[in-house]
Design an enzyme around this catalytic site. Structure first.
Site, PDB file in Angstrom:
ATOM      1  CG  ASP A 213      -4.350   4.047   7.194  1.00 16.52           C
ATOM      2  OD1 ASP A 213      -4.909   5.038   7.688  1.00 16.52           O
ATOM      3  OD2 ASP A 213      -4.089   3.949   5.975  1.00 16.52           O
TER       4      ASP A 213
ATOM      5  CG  ASP B 167      -8.640   8.362   5.062  1.00 18.94           C
ATOM      6  OD1 ASP B 167      -8.473   9.297   5.863  1.00 18.94           O
ATOM      7  OD2 ASP B 167      -7.755   7.999   4.271  1.00 18.94           O
TER       8      ASP B 167
ATOM      9  CE1 TYR C  48      -4.009   2.120   1.182  1.00 14.16           C
ATOM     10  CE2 TYR C  48      -2.295   3.297   2.361  1.00 14.16           C
ATOM     11  CZ  TYR C  48      -3.584   3.239   1.878  1.00 14.16           C
ATOM     12  OH  TYR C  48      -4.442   4.283   2.095  1.00 14.16           O
TER      13      TYR C  48
END
Length: 146
Positions: A123, A61, A37
């Site tokens: 995250d 997000d 990612y």
């Protein structure tokens, strides 16, 4: 040890999250997926990021805002995101778990409204049985922007 310990241990094994199989030998581990990612984001490769997600994945997000749900919403989110030219750098090593989640703390650097900005983010990603991200929650708020 009593049966309670064995039962907890057995149920723990059942929840262990994605495991590479003969059918999916190239499936990344959660830590490998998160590194992919970061690498794809920094390369500006929205398609590589999108490929990490399940078709029915959900992105929140930042956490607390309306979710982006499904392939089309995820595509729009990441195609727009990489166009900003933002770069991500890990603040600590990516962290795994004994289950189906992994997390990473990183810094986003970008130009926002003509000024250089830095956003501190954590995250948390949940993975399905195929090693795809099924849920991504980005934890950051106004206090995390510099």
């Amino acid at each position: 040890m009593g049966s309670r310990t064995r039962t907890a241990s057995a149920s723990h094994r059942q929840r262990a999250g994605p495991v590479k199989t003969k059918e999916e030998p190239d499936m990344p581990t959660p830590k490998e997926a998160l590194q992919g990612y970061i690498d794809a984001w920094n390369a500006g490769d929205a398609e590589a990021i999108i490929a990490l997600f399940a078709d029915d994945a959900v992105i929140v997000d930042p956490y607390g805002t309306p979710p982006h749900e499904g392939r089309d919403a995820i595509r729009a989110f990441y195609e727009g995101g990489v166009k900003t030219g933002a770069k991500l750098s890990l603040d600590t090593p990516i962290r795994g778990s004994h289950g189906d989640r992994a997390a990473m703390a990183f810094t986003v650097e970008l130009a926002l409204e003509g000024a250089a900005k830095r956003i501190r983010v954590i995250d948390v990603m949940t993975f399905d049985e195929h090693g795809k991200i099924s849920r991504m929650e980005a934890h950051w708020g106004p206090d995390d922007m510099e």
